[in-house]
Design a protein around this motif. Structure first.
Motif, PDB file in Angstrom:
ATOM      1  N   ASP A 220       0.875  -1.171   0.000  1.00 31.53           N
ATOM      2  CA  ASP A 220       0.000   0.000   0.000  1.00 31.53           C
ATOM      3  C   ASP A 220       0.909   1.216   0.000  1.00 31.53           C
ATOM      4  O   ASP A 220       2.142   1.083  -0.054  1.00 31.53           O
ATOM      5  CB  ASP A 220      -0.953  -0.013   1.203  1.00 31.53           C
ATOM      6  N   TRP A 221       0.332   2.417   0.060  1.00 29.73           N
ATOM      7  CA  TRP A 221       1.156   3.622  -0.057  1.00 29.73           C
ATOM      8  C   TRP A 221       1.933   3.935   1.224  1.00 29.73           C
ATOM      9  O   TRP A 221       2.587   4.971   1.318  1.00 29.73           O
ATOM     10  CB  TRP A 221       0.320   4.808  -0.508  1.00 29.73           C
ATOM     11  N   ASP A 222       1.887   3.037   2.190  1.00 33.63           N
ATOM     12  CA  ASP A 222       2.747   3.139   3.368  1.00 33.63           C
ATOM     13  C   ASP A 222       3.854   2.085   3.348  1.00 33.63           C
ATOM     14  O   ASP A 222       4.733   2.097   4.211  1.00 33.63           O
ATOM     15  CB  ASP A 222       1.934   2.967   4.662  1.00 33.63           C
ATOM     16  N   ASN A 223       3.805   1.185   2.345  1.00 33.05           N
ATOM     17  CA  ASN A 223       4.764   0.078   2.297  1.00 33.05           C
ATOM     18  C   ASN A 223       5.095  -0.283   0.851  1.00 33.05           C
ATOM     19  O   ASN A 223       4.287  -0.932   0.165  1.00 33.05           O
ATOM     20  CB  ASN A 223       4.186  -1.163   3.005  1.00 33.05           C
ATOM     21  N   TYR A 224       6.268   0.144   0.370  1.00 37.68           N
ATOM     22  CA  TYR A 224       6.684  -0.137  -0.998  1.00 37.68           C
ATOM     23  C   TYR A 224       8.137   0.273  -1.194  1.00 37.68           C
ATOM     24  O   TYR A 224       8.727   0.966  -0.356  1.00 37.68           O
ATOM     25  CB  TYR A 224       5.794   0.589  -2.005  1.00 37.68           C
ATOM     26  N   SER A 225       8.713  -0.141  -2.322  1.00 34.53           N
ATOM     27  CA  SER A 225      10.047   0.295  -2.739  1.00 34.53           C
ATOM     28  C   SER A 225       9.918   1.006  -4.083  1.00 34.53           C
ATOM     29  O   SER A 225       8.963   0.769  -4.826  1.00 34.53           O
ATOM     30  CB  SER A 225      10.998  -0.893  -2.865  1.00 34.53           C
ATOM     31  N   TYR A 226      10.900   1.855  -4.400  1.00 35.82           N
ATOM     32  CA  TYR A 226      10.805   2.607  -5.648  1.00 35.82           C
ATOM     33  C   TYR A 226      12.173   2.812  -6.288  1.00 35.82           C
ATOM     34  O   TYR A 226      13.210   2.773  -5.633  1.00 35.82           O
ATOM     35  CB  TYR A 226      10.131   3.963  -5.416  1.00 35.82           C
ATOM     36  N   VAL A 234      18.828  10.042 -10.200  1.00 33.67           N
ATOM     37  CA  VAL A 234      18.251   8.779  -9.774  1.00 33.67           C
ATOM     38  C   VAL A 234      17.730   8.903  -8.344  1.00 33.67           C
ATOM     39  O   VAL A 234      18.359   9.547  -7.493  1.00 33.67           O
ATOM     40  CB  VAL A 234      19.319   7.654  -9.831  1.00 33.67           C
ATOM     41  N   TYR A 235      16.593   8.257  -8.074  1.00 35.77           N
ATOM     42  CA  TYR A 235      15.981   8.230  -6.745  1.00 35.77           C
ATOM     43  C   TYR A 235      15.662   6.778  -6.409  1.00 35.77           C
ATOM     44  O   TYR A 235      14.896   6.121  -7.110  1.00 35.77           O
ATOM     45  CB  TYR A 235      14.696   9.054  -6.715  1.00 35.77           C
ATOM     46  N   ILE A 236      16.254   6.269  -5.332  1.00 33.55           N
ATOM     47  CA  ILE A 236      16.046   4.872  -4.931  1.00 33.55           C
ATOM     48  C   ILE A 236      15.760   4.849  -3.437  1.00 33.55           C
ATOM     49  O   ILE A 236      16.465   5.498  -2.647  1.00 33.55           O
ATOM     50  CB  ILE A 236      17.275   4.003  -5.236  1.00 33.55           C
ATOM     51  N   GLY A 242       4.889   3.960   6.346  1.00 30.22           N
ATOM     52  CA  GLY A 242       4.778   5.395   6.150  1.00 30.22           C
ATOM     53  C   GLY A 242       6.055   6.178   6.316  1.00 30.22           C
ATOM     54  O   GLY A 242       6.069   7.393   6.079  1.00 30.22           O
ATOM     55  N   LEU A 243       7.143   5.507   6.730  1.00 33.16           N
ATOM     56  CA  LEU A 243       8.412   6.204   6.931  1.00 33.16           C
ATOM     57  C   LEU A 243       9.310   5.985   5.720  1.00 33.16           C
ATOM     58  O   LEU A 243       9.568   4.855   5.314  1.00 33.16           O
ATOM     59  CB  LEU A 243       9.104   5.687   8.197  1.00 33.16           C
ATOM     60  N   ASN A 244       9.796   7.062   5.141  1.00 29.88           N
ATOM     61  CA  ASN A 244      10.605   6.998   3.928  1.00 29.88           C
ATOM     62  C   ASN A 244      12.064   6.790   4.277  1.00 29.88           C
ATOM     63  O   ASN A 244      12.647   7.565   5.037  1.00 29.88           O
ATOM     64  CB  ASN A 244      10.440   8.292   3.128  1.00 29.88           C
ATOM     65  N   GLY A 245      12.647   5.722   3.696  1.00 32.44           N
ATOM     66  CA  GLY A 245      14.065   5.465   3.892  1.00 32.44           C
ATOM     67  C   GLY A 245      14.811   5.652   2.587  1.00 32.44           C
ATOM     68  O   GLY A 245      14.727   4.813   1.694  1.00 32.44           O
ATOM     69  N   PHE A 246      15.491   6.799   2.429  1.00 35.49           N
ATOM     70  CA  PHE A 246      16.192   7.092   1.177  1.00 35.49           C
ATOM     71  C   PHE A 246      17.474   6.282   1.080  1.00 35.49           C
ATOM     72  O   PHE A 246      18.268   6.236   2.011  1.00 35.49           O
ATOM     73  CB  PHE A 246      16.550   8.583   1.094  1.00 35.49           C
ATOM     74  N   ASN A 247      17.714   5.662  -0.074  1.00 35.66           N
ATOM     75  CA  ASN A 247      19.031   5.147  -0.410  1.00 35.66           C
ATOM     76  C   ASN A 247      19.782   6.181  -1.237  1.00 35.66           C
ATOM     77  O   ASN A 247      20.928   6.505  -0.972  1.00 35.66           O
ATOM     78  CB  ASN A 247      18.910   3.829  -1.189  1.00 35.66           C
TER      79      ASN A 247
END
Length: 536
Positions: A220-226, A234-236, A242-247
């Motif tokens: 759902d929009w609280d749990n995914y990878s991109y 690039v954005y990974i 719901g918490l965003n973890g940027f690589n």
């Protein structure tokens, strides 16, 4: 006169023989060339039968029918079964073509060792069901999904709203967001420990001005990878609860084209996730656990993307090899056994235009498949009744549910059992979902339907809707794409007349035999009456 005829006949024979034995030379790329640059040469045998040979060692390169010659291998048209070979004499590929020169039937590609590499079934030039098998030389295999967007057998959500739209156009999947918040489109696949997902983003007007790319492992929009790109950046990352973890957040990479095509790929093998753009690795990280089973495309702002040729590989299959029987299946739906001798209730749209039907029954942990045929249908109310028509079939157990006797009130608790996305990742086990009756009328106030809050998916069509007493309320037949938990069910009052015109009288219990059982026990017993319908 006779001498002249004899001489002409000899000249004609020489000409025919010369033509039959003439060679056409091709280079390594399959383009017609001179003998000095030849990689292989082609000779006519008889009629439209040809053979080709490697120039260096005269080993067989190709044999089969060529119905139209050309200046390159790609320009030529083939027919029937054609074979290509490696220099060591092992088969390279066997491809079947129809009389129009289009791939039709099974094609097999081989490793130089002689072991099978790929098995692909084509139907009129298109990969059947968009799925095939790819093998390693040690016998391991990957289930491969490839969509070239020449049909919508994959059931992408192609619809239009005020906020977004999506369509398959000219071999491309076009997704547009009319809102600054963006939009997305997904398919569900079996979660695998090792997988790859890739596709090509084509340039569109201003497409480099917003983030675009893939979202995977989506729950759902609280749990995914991109994995997204914007201009040359690039954005990974991933979102968990719901918490965003940027690589990577906006990292410049020379491999990203701001104006041209971009091929994005993520590979997850062993303990590593690898991200690449246009064939070059842009980032590696420790393996992230997939939070969901959905993979797809995202537009992060107002704009349009065009997607070309998406491929998903299940590198370590959890579900086992797809059966040869299922490779012929173009769609699936659900159905309900309404008699012990094999009558099955479903939707008319599930079985429409079927070339063949299979009914898969699960009883006591045993799965059995039978041939079936349509014996009654009501197109106006989207209903059909099938009859199992198979020498292997005897009978099934008694019917345990009853038919509801009155219209159900708004707020009534209901549930359905069915086979959503059975061959697209969710598997062929009965799935349970529940909800409430939201309205006594259906789409556009249709009197033959209820509106419910039961969250159904493609494949639930034709499945039964029961109330809490185990009474049959109706048959699921539709949902609204893009709307949460809005589905429609054909009422029992419109089903009874179709049952009554069958050539034999069907009897149902006057009182449901599961009415006094818990929900868990009801499901356990009633799911054996629910069948998977496979449409060929």
């Amino acid at each position: 006169m006779k001498k002249y005829f004899f001489t002409s006949f000899i000249v004609m024979l020489i000409t025919i023989n010369s033509f039959a034995q003439s060679k056409q030379f091709f280079d390594r790329l399959g383009e017609k060339t001179t003998e000095s640059n030849a990689y292989f040469y082609q000779k006519q045998s008889t009629g439209d039968q040809y053979k080709s040979y490697y120039y260096s060692n005269d080993q067989l390169f190709f044999e089969g029918r060529i119905i139209s010659l050309g200046n390159s291998i790609e320009d030529q048209k083939y027919a029937g079964k054609c074979k290509w070979y490696y220099k060591n004499g092992e088969l390279k590929s066997v491809v079947n073509y129809n009389e129009s020169g289009i791939k039709d039937g099974e094609s097999i590609e081989y490793y130089e060792s002689g072991k099978v590499w790929k098995k692909i079934t084509y139907k009129e030039g298109k990969i059947k069901n968009n799925r095939f098998k790819e093998f390693e030389e040690d016998g391991r295999f990957a289930n491969v999904f490839r969509d070239e967007f020449n049909n919508n057998l994959s059931d992408w959500a192609v619809y239009s709203t005020e906020k977004s739209e999506a369509a398959i156009q000219n071999g491309k999947f076009v997704v547009s967001s009319k809102d600054v918040r963006g939009t997305s489109r997904f398919l569900s696949f079996t979660n695998s420990n090792s997988y790859s997902f890739e596709f090509t983003l084509l340039p569109t007007d201003n497409s480099n001005k917003f983030k675009r790319g893939m979202v995977f492992g989506f729950k759902d929009w609280d749990n995914y990878s991109y994995f997204l790109i914007k201009e040359n950046s690039v954005y990974i990352g991933s979102v968990f609860e719901g918490l965003n973890g940027f690589n990577i957040e906006g990292m410049y990479d020379v491999n990203v084209s701001s104006e041209g095509e971009n091929h994005l790929k993520v590979i997850s093998v062993g303990g590593t996730d690898v991200f690449s753009v246009n064939g070059k690795i842009v980032y590696k990280t420790d393996k992230k656990k997939l939070l969901g089973s959905n993979f797809g495309f995202v537009v992060s702002g107002k704009g349009t993307i065009e997607v070309d040729d998406v491929t998903y590989k299940e590198l370590e299959s959890n579900g086992g090899e797809t059966s040869d029987e299922d490779l012929d299946v173009k769609a699936t739906g659900s159905g309900l056994l309404i008699s012990s001798n094999g009558y099955v209730l479903t939707n008319e749209h599930v079985v429409k235009d079927a070339n063949g039907l299979m009914v898969e029954i699960h009883i006591g942990g045993t799965k059995k498949s039978y041939n079936a045929k349509v014996v009654q249908k009501d197109e106006a109310n989207d209903l059909a009744i099938l009859k199992i028509d198979d020498d292997k079939f005897n009978s099934v157990g008694e019917i345990k549910y009853s038919l509801v006797s009155k219209t159900q009130d708004v707020g009534t608790s209901v549930y359905t059992l069915g086979y959503p996305l059975a061959l697209s990742g969710l598997g062929n086990e009965v799935k349970f979902v529940d909800g409430k009756i939201s309205s006594k009328t259906g789409y556009e106030n249709s009197l033959n339907s209820y509106q419910t809050s039961v969250p159904v998916q493609p494949g639930n069509s034709g499945g039964p809707l029961f109330n809490s007493k185990g009474e049959l309320v109706g048959v699921v037949n539709a949902k609204i794409s893009g709307a949460d938990n809005v589905s429609y069910v054909i009422k029992i009052n419109y089903i009874k007349p179709l049952i009554e015109v069958l050539p034999e009288t069907l009897k149902f219990p006057s009182v449901s035999k599961v009415s006094n059982l818990s929900m868990e026990e009801q499901v356990k017993l009633l799911k054996e009456s629910v069948v998977l319908i496979k449409v060929k």
